[in-house]
Design an enzyme around this catalytic site. Sequence first.
Site, PDB file in Angstrom:
ATOM      1  CG  HIS A   1      -2.106  -0.870   1.128  1.00  0.00           C
ATOM      2  ND1 HIS A   1      -3.261  -0.538   0.443  1.00  0.00           N
ATOM      3  CD2 HIS A   1      -2.325  -2.109   1.633  1.00  0.00           C
ATOM      4  CE1 HIS A   1      -4.137  -1.523   0.542  1.00  0.00           C
ATOM      5  NE2 HIS A   1      -3.598  -2.491   1.254  1.00  0.00           N
TER       6      HIS A   1
ATOM      7  CE  LYS B   1      -6.667  13.385   0.988  1.00  0.00           C
ATOM      8  NZ  LYS B   1      -6.544  12.531  -0.179  1.00  0.00           N
ATOM      9  NE  ARG B   2      -1.721   8.208   6.913  1.00  0.00           N
ATOM     10  CZ  ARG B   2      -0.574   8.091   6.261  1.00  0.00           C
ATOM     11  NH1 ARG B   2       0.554   8.541   6.800  1.00  0.00           N
ATOM     12  NH2 ARG B   2      -0.525   7.508   5.082  1.00  0.00           N
TER      13      ARG B   2
ATOM     14  CE  LYS C   1      -2.332  10.383   3.218  1.00  0.00           C
ATOM     15  NZ  LYS C   1      -2.915   9.688   2.050  1.00  0.00           N
TER      16      LYS C   1
ATOM     17  CB  THR D   1     -10.321   4.787  -0.560  1.00  0.00           C
ATOM     18  OG1 THR D   1      -9.893   5.092   0.779  1.00  0.00           O
ATOM     19  CG2 THR D   1      -9.630   3.527  -1.041  1.00  0.00           C
TER      20      THR D   1
ATOM     21  CE  LYS E   1     -14.267   6.009   2.118  1.00  0.00           C
ATOM     22  NZ  LYS E   1     -12.812   5.907   2.034  1.00  0.00           N
TER      23      LYS E   1
END
Length: 834
Positions: A375, A566-567, A572, A674, A678
Site C-alpha cells: 500500500h 485525510k491523514r 498529501k 479511497t 468517496k
Amino acid sequence: MPKKPTKKTSPCALTELPALGLASKDVINGIRQHYSYTLGRDLPCDAPHYLYTALALTLRDRLMERWRNSKDAYRDASGRRAYYLSMEFLIGRSLGNAMLNLGMTGEVSKALYDMGLKLEDLVSEEQDAGLGNGGLGRLAACFMDSCATLQLPVMGYGLRYEYGMFRQSIDNGFQVENPDHWLRNGHPWELERPELTARIRFGGRTEIFRSRDGRDRVRWLDSNDVLAVPFDVPVPGYKNGTVNTLRLWKAAATDEFDLDEFNAGDYAESVASQNAAENITMVLYPNDANENGKELRLRQQYFLASASLQDVLRRWKSRYGKDFTEFAALNCFQLNDTHPSIAVAELMRLLVDENDLLWNDAWEITRNCMAYTNHTLLPEALERWSVPLFRQLLPRLLEIIFEINARFLGRVATHWPGETERLTRMSIIEEGPVQQVRMAYLAIVGSFSVNGVAELHSNLLKQGLFRDFYELWPEKFNNKTNGITPRRWLAWCNPGLSGLIDSAIGEDWRTDLSQLSRLKPLADDAAFRERWQAVRLANKEQMIAFKSELINLHMGPDALFDVQVKRIHEYKRQLLNILHVIHLYDRLKHGDSADITPRCVLIGGKAAPGYAMAKQIIKLINNVAQMVNVDPLSHGRLQVAFLPNYRVSAMEIICPAADLSEQISTAGKEASGTGNMKFMLNGAVTIGTLDGANIEIREEVGEDNFFLFGLTAEEVETTRPHYNPEAIIAADEDLSRVMRLLECGYFNQFEPGIFDGIIASIKNPHDPWMTAADFRSYLDAQHRAAVAFRDQDAWTRMSILNCAASGRFSSDRTIGEYNQDIWRLTPIVPKAVG
C-alpha cells in the site's frame, strides 16, 4: 483430498426456533425486551445510550440467525477459504450498516417514530470503532463488506484495540492527543469466544533436539506467553442472508496475578504480568518514535499473525488431523500491507516445529497460500525491524527468517551469477551497523501473489521499489485498484442523493455500481439537474449544522465547499492547500477580490503523535484560519476551517456535501487513495495530480470534468536532481508574496520562529514533496475550478457525470478481481432464514 469430516450437531442448537421478524412491531418488541431484560433498565431511565444498545442488540439478534446459517454453509461446503489479515479495520459505526444491509432502515425508523424516538439520536450514540487510523483500515472494512455481499467465504482477522489511535482536539492551534476509549460503554456488536483462545510466545530461547524419527528439530523454550482471546464481529452482506466474521484478538495474561507476591503485600508486582500482556492490544499503533514503541508494535504484529494462523490451523486439524497435503489448495491468506508479513515465518514455525512437517514441504505450502498487498511507495513506510530486537522478542522466528533468506539468496545467486550487488539489494536481511529485517521482502519471497492498489502504483513497484523481485518473478506481480463500498458511501451516508438515483435508474446500482453509468444522459436533463442540485444544497446545510457544533461558520451553502480530509502527511500536501488559501487571502487584503468565488476550505485529519512536521502543518492551518476568519474582508468570500477529530462518521456527513475534492499528493507518492473515490461517488469534482487512483478517475470521468495540475511522476524524478525552489519562488510573484507573509511572521506574530521548519522545507532543494514546483499549476487549476463553480448549472452537470463515472471504483469490483486472480473462491449461498 483429506477425508471430509462427519458433521456434528450440538444438543443446545436452537435450529428450530422461528425466525425473528423484520417489521416495525418486531423491532419495538426487541427493543423493549433488551432494554428491560438484557440491560435491566426501567421506565424512568431513558438514557439514549441504553436505547441505542437495546436497538443494536435487536438488530444483532437478526444478524445472528444469518451468521449461524453462513457458518454452517461454509463448513458444509468444505471448499477453499480466504483470510484477510490487517492491523486495521476502520469499520466506523455499525448500526446504520446493519440496518441497511438487513433491509430494515425503514422499519427501524417507523418503530422508533412510534416509540417517540429519533433514529439520528440513537445513531449518534454509537462510538466510532477505534480499530483503524486511515485509508488502509477503511479499505479493509469496505473489502469485508464486499466479501459478504458477494457471498465469498472470507474471514477477517485484526486486533481489538482498547483505545483507538487518539481523540484529537485543538488547543491554540496545536493538535492535542486525548485517549480514545471507544470501548468505555461496551460494544454490543461483538461476541466473545474465550473457548478459542490461543497462546502466543515472546522472548525465551531455542534449542536443537533429536526427535524420535532421528531428525534434528528446534523447540522454543522459556518464553513469556500471552493469551489471545477472540471477539467476533458480524459483517452482513447486502440483503442476501450472508453474514461473515471479523475476528479481533484481545491480549490477556496467562495468569491473573502472582498470588505469592500478592500475599507478600506487593500488589503492583502481582499484576505486572497482566498489565504487560494487555498492553499489546491496549492502543492502536503506538508511537514508534522510541524503542519501546518499536517493540510494542512488533509485538502487535506477531500477536495478530500467530493468533490468526493458529486459529486457522486449529480448525483444519479438527477436520483433517495433521494431513496438510491440501492445505494450500483450500486456504489463502491475504496480507494487508507489510504489517502482518511475519505470518510467512510464523506459518513455517507452526508447520515445521508444531506439526512435524519437513522444511521443503512446509515452504511449498507457505509460498502457495500467502498473498501480499503493498500500500505504499514510501520506502520509510515499509516495516523494518532490527535483528537485535527480533532476537530478543522472537528468537525462533529470526532463525526461520535467516534460513528463508539463505535459501532465497542461493536462488538469486543461481539466477544472476556473480551479481553481488543484487544479492545485497534483495536480501531479506539488510546489512549495516545494525542488521535490519526487511519485512516487505519477506512477504514477497513467501507469497505467490504481490499486488499494488492502482495502475500507477503497481507499475512503480515493478519499475522501482521491487524491481529486482519483479525481474525474478514477473508472474507474481499484479494490480488491484482499490474501491469503496457503495452501500455505506452512498446508500447510507447520502440518502437524499441515493433516493434520487433510485427514482431515476432503480436500486440495482447498490450491488452493481456500473449501473450508475445510466445517469450520464440525465446530466443533460435540466429538471434532473435541478433536483440534483437541491439535494446537494440540503447536504451542505447538514454539514454546516454539523460543523457549527465544532467551529464558528459564517459561509452559506452557496459557497464552494473545498474539502481535504485525510491523514496529515507531507506527501498529501495539506501545506500546498494552505498556501493557496494564503494566496487568496493576500488578494483580498490587496483589494483584488472582484473575481474571487466564495469559498469554504475545510481541512481535517490527524498527525501521528511523533510526526513533528505534520503537527506544525496543523498549527499553520489553524493560525491561518484564525487570521482569515476574523478579518471582515473575508466575510462572505473566504473561510478556513480545521475539523478536529476527523473520523468515519464525520466523513459520512462531509462527503455528500463537498463540491471540490482535494487529491493533491506529489505524483508518485500516493498508492491509490479511497477518499477520492468517496467524493467522486457523491458528486464532488476532483482537483488533483496524476497520482494513485486519480489517474483512473480522470480516465473514467474525462479530462473536462477533472481539474488536473502538477508534475507527473516521471517529471518529478527528472526535476529532482536540479530542483531549485528558491528560483521558482523568485520567478513567481504570487508565491513570493505568500512566502513573505510566512517569513515575516504574519500568521505567528506572538509565536516567533514557530513556522521556520515549514518555510525551510518549502525552500529546500531536496524537498521530496516538490511543493514549490507545483504551486503555480495548482493556483491555475484552482482558478479554473472557481470560475467553473460560478456556472452552477454546468457545475451540477459535472457533478452528475462524476457520480455516473464512478462504477469502476466499487470495492465489489476490486474484490471480484482479488477472487478471480488470487483467492479463487466459490460463492456460497447460506440457507434462508425462516
